[in-house]
Design a protein around this motif. Structure first.
Motif, PDB file in Angstrom:
ATOM      1  N   ILE A  24       0.908  -1.044   0.044  1.00  0.00           N
ATOM      2  CA  ILE A  24       0.007   0.123  -0.038  1.00  0.00           C
ATOM      3  C   ILE A  24       0.859   1.130  -0.022  1.00  0.00           C
ATOM      4  O   ILE A  24       1.932   1.207   0.766  1.00  0.00           O
ATOM      5  CB  ILE A  24      -1.069   0.026   1.269  1.00  0.00           C
ATOM      6  N   GLU A  25       0.615   2.313  -1.015  1.00  0.00           N
ATOM      7  CA  GLU A  25       1.204   3.485  -0.901  1.00  0.00           C
ATOM      8  C   GLU A  25       0.276   4.692  -0.736  1.00  0.00           C
ATOM      9  O   GLU A  25      -0.746   4.754  -1.551  1.00  0.00           O
ATOM     10  CB  GLU A  25       2.163   3.458  -2.295  1.00  0.00           C
ATOM     11  N   TYR A  26       0.479   5.378   0.373  1.00  0.00           N
ATOM     12  CA  TYR A  26      -0.274   6.372   0.494  1.00  0.00           C
ATOM     13  C   TYR A  26      -0.028   7.668  -0.249  1.00  0.00           C
ATOM     14  O   TYR A  26      -0.854   8.614  -0.585  1.00  0.00           O
ATOM     15  CB  TYR A  26      -0.331   6.893   1.970  1.00  0.00           C
ATOM     16  N   ARG A  27       1.289   7.929  -0.676  1.00  0.00           N
ATOM     17  CA  ARG A  27       1.580   8.969  -1.413  1.00  0.00           C
ATOM     18  C   ARG A  27       1.472   9.115  -2.695  1.00  0.00           C
ATOM     19  O   ARG A  27       1.372   9.986  -3.374  1.00  0.00           O
ATOM     20  CB  ARG A  27       3.335   9.124  -1.072  1.00  0.00           C
ATOM     21  N   ARG A  28       0.976   7.962  -3.264  1.00  0.00           N
ATOM     22  CA  ARG A  28       0.782   7.813  -4.688  1.00  0.00           C
ATOM     23  C   ARG A  28      -0.729   8.204  -4.988  1.00  0.00           C
ATOM     24  O   ARG A  28      -0.990   8.819  -6.068  1.00  0.00           O
ATOM     25  CB  ARG A  28       1.103   6.546  -5.399  1.00  0.00           C
ATOM     26  N   GLY A  29      -1.371   7.927  -3.947  1.00  0.00           N
ATOM     27  CA  GLY A  29      -2.862   8.610  -4.223  1.00  0.00           C
ATOM     28  C   GLY A  29      -3.007   9.961  -4.243  1.00  0.00           C
ATOM     29  O   GLY A  29      -2.264  10.460  -3.431  1.00  0.00           O
ATOM     30  N   LYS A  30      -4.036  10.503  -4.794  1.00  0.00           N
ATOM     31  CA  LYS A  30      -4.288  11.850  -4.786  1.00  0.00           C
ATOM     32  C   LYS A  30      -5.366  12.336  -3.824  1.00  0.00           C
ATOM     33  O   LYS A  30      -6.478  11.553  -3.661  1.00  0.00           O
ATOM     34  CB  LYS A  30      -4.552  12.310  -6.304  1.00  0.00           C
ATOM     35  N   GLY A  31      -5.164  13.186  -3.107  1.00  0.00           N
ATOM     36  CA  GLY A  31      -6.246  13.856  -1.971  1.00  0.00           C
ATOM     37  C   GLY A  31      -6.584  12.897  -1.121  1.00  0.00           C
ATOM     38  O   GLY A  31      -7.685  12.826  -0.654  1.00  0.00           O
ATOM     39  N   GLY A  32      -5.476  12.039  -0.465  1.00  0.00           N
ATOM     40  CA  GLY A  32      -5.802  11.057   0.720  1.00  0.00           C
ATOM     41  C   GLY A  32      -5.983   9.994   0.131  1.00  0.00           C
ATOM     42  O   GLY A  32      -6.288   8.944   1.076  1.00  0.00           O
ATOM     43  N   HIS A  33      -6.291   9.553  -1.032  1.00  0.00           N
ATOM     44  CA  HIS A  33      -6.520   8.137  -1.400  1.00  0.00           C
ATOM     45  C   HIS A  33      -5.143   7.518  -1.426  1.00  0.00           C
ATOM     46  O   HIS A  33      -4.189   7.956  -1.381  1.00  0.00           O
ATOM     47  CB  HIS A  33      -7.031   8.170  -2.998  1.00  0.00           C
ATOM     48  N   ALA A  34      -5.300   6.016  -1.514  1.00  0.00           N
ATOM     49  CA  ALA A  34      -4.118   5.334  -1.389  1.00  0.00           C
ATOM     50  C   ALA A  34      -4.078   4.271  -2.766  1.00  0.00           C
ATOM     51  O   ALA A  34      -5.204   3.824  -2.887  1.00  0.00           O
ATOM     52  CB  ALA A  34      -4.213   4.513  -0.245  1.00  0.00           C
ATOM     53  N   MET A  35      -3.043   3.485  -2.900  1.00  0.00           N
ATOM     54  CA  MET A  35      -2.973   2.742  -3.893  1.00  0.00           C
ATOM     55  C   MET A  35      -2.601   1.355  -3.269  1.00  0.00           C
ATOM     56  O   MET A  35      -1.849   1.273  -2.329  1.00  0.00           O
ATOM     57  CB  MET A  35      -1.573   3.058  -4.925  1.00  0.00           C
ATOM     58  N   THR A  43      -5.704  -1.364  -7.152  1.00  0.00           N
ATOM     59  CA  THR A  43      -6.700  -0.416  -7.268  1.00  0.00           C
ATOM     60  C   THR A  43      -6.363   0.838  -6.223  1.00  0.00           C
ATOM     61  O   THR A  43      -5.355   0.875  -5.295  1.00  0.00           O
ATOM     62  CB  THR A  43      -7.954  -1.156  -6.974  1.00  0.00           C
ATOM     63  N   THR A  44      -7.116   1.756  -6.446  1.00  0.00           N
ATOM     64  CA  THR A  44      -7.370   3.072  -5.645  1.00  0.00           C
ATOM     65  C   THR A  44      -8.396   2.877  -4.494  1.00  0.00           C
ATOM     66  O   THR A  44      -9.417   2.530  -4.560  1.00  0.00           O
ATOM     67  CB  THR A  44      -7.598   4.307  -6.336  1.00  0.00           C
ATOM     68  N   LEU A  45      -7.713   3.189  -3.045  1.00  0.00           N
ATOM     69  CA  LEU A  45      -8.844   2.904  -2.180  1.00  0.00           C
ATOM     70  C   LEU A  45      -9.281   4.671  -1.714  1.00  0.00           C
ATOM     71  O   LEU A  45      -8.049   5.412  -1.918  1.00  0.00           O
ATOM     72  CB  LEU A  45      -8.034   2.597  -0.795  1.00  0.00           C
ATOM     73  N   PRO A  46     -10.297   4.842  -1.730  1.00  0.00           N
ATOM     74  CA  PRO A  46     -10.820   6.258  -1.430  1.00  0.00           C
ATOM     75  C   PRO A  46     -10.072   6.518  -0.148  1.00  0.00           C
ATOM     76  O   PRO A  46     -10.191   5.837   0.899  1.00  0.00           O
ATOM     77  CB  PRO A  46     -12.354   6.190  -1.828  1.00  0.00           C
ATOM     78  N   ALA A  47     -10.397   8.096   0.041  1.00  0.00           N
ATOM     79  CA  ALA A  47     -10.053   8.687   1.254  1.00  0.00           C
ATOM     80  C   ALA A  47     -10.925   8.387   2.631  1.00  0.00           C
ATOM     81  O   ALA A  47     -10.634   8.486   3.949  1.00  0.00           O
ATOM     82  CB  ALA A  47      -9.462  10.125   1.129  1.00  0.00           C
ATOM     83  N   ARG A  48     -12.117   8.163   1.969  1.00  0.00           N
ATOM     84  CA  ARG A  48     -13.285   8.120   3.053  1.00  0.00           C
ATOM     85  C   ARG A  48     -13.314   6.735   3.684  1.00  0.00           C
ATOM     86  O   ARG A  48     -12.558   5.757   3.078  1.00  0.00           O
ATOM     87  CB  ARG A  48     -14.504   8.475   2.439  1.00  0.00           C
ATOM     88  N   GLU A  49     -14.341   6.432   4.520  1.00  0.00           N
ATOM     89  CA  GLU A  49     -14.508   5.054   5.047  1.00  0.00           C
ATOM     90  C   GLU A  49     -15.114   4.119   3.747  1.00  0.00           C
ATOM     91  O   GLU A  49     -16.084   4.570   3.117  1.00  0.00           O
ATOM     92  CB  GLU A  49     -15.425   5.133   6.230  1.00  0.00           C
ATOM     93  N   ILE A  50     -14.744   3.104   3.913  1.00  0.00           N
ATOM     94  CA  ILE A  50     -15.144   1.852   2.837  1.00  0.00           C
ATOM     95  C   ILE A  50     -16.640   1.278   3.283  1.00  0.00           C
ATOM     96  O   ILE A  50     -16.574   0.497   4.332  1.00  0.00           O
ATOM     97  CB  ILE A  50     -14.157   0.834   2.805  1.00  0.00           C
ATOM     98  N   ASP A  51     -17.589   1.568   2.518  1.00  0.00           N
ATOM     99  CA  ASP A  51     -18.868   1.035   2.748  1.00  0.00           C
ATOM    100  C   ASP A  51     -18.720  -0.389   2.177  1.00  0.00           C
ATOM    101  O   ASP A  51     -17.892  -0.693   1.452  1.00  0.00           O
ATOM    102  CB  ASP A  51     -19.914   1.931   2.388  1.00  0.00           C
ATOM    103  N   PRO A  52     -19.727  -1.418   2.510  1.00  0.00           N
ATOM    104  CA  PRO A  52     -19.981  -2.419   1.927  1.00  0.00           C
ATOM    105  C   PRO A  52     -19.785  -2.728   0.474  1.00  0.00           C
ATOM    106  O   PRO A  52     -19.150  -3.672  -0.202  1.00  0.00           O
ATOM    107  CB  PRO A  52     -21.042  -3.184   2.621  1.00  0.00           C
TER     108      PRO A  52
END
Length: 66
Positions: A24-35, A43-52
């Motif tokens: 996981i890399e936090y610096r590659r995602g934009k606006g708080g996203h993570a790769m 894939t990209t993980l959103p910066a918000r909480e992950i819903d089901p």
């Protein structure tokens, strides 16, 4: 620990059980996203909480869908 952190921990555990590398890399995602990489897939993980629903889509993209 928020839902996003728990989701990341679940992904890490599942990758370990399957014998796949996890990264996981936090610096590659934009606006708080993570790769996130599991094996060759990423894939990209959103910066918000992950819903089901979002969690299922992310797992499918990473090849972890049941």
């Amino acid at each position: 620990m928020n839902k996003r952190d728990r989701f990341i921990a679940e992904l890490r555990d599942e990758a370990r059980r399957r014998g796949l590398p996890f990264r996981i890399e936090y610096r590659r995602g934009k606006g708080g996203h993570a790769m996130v990489w599991i094996g060759e897939r990423f894939t990209t993980l959103p910066a918000r909480e992950i819903d089901p629903h979002t969690g299922r889509k992310i797992r499918k993209q990473l090849g972890l869908a049941h």
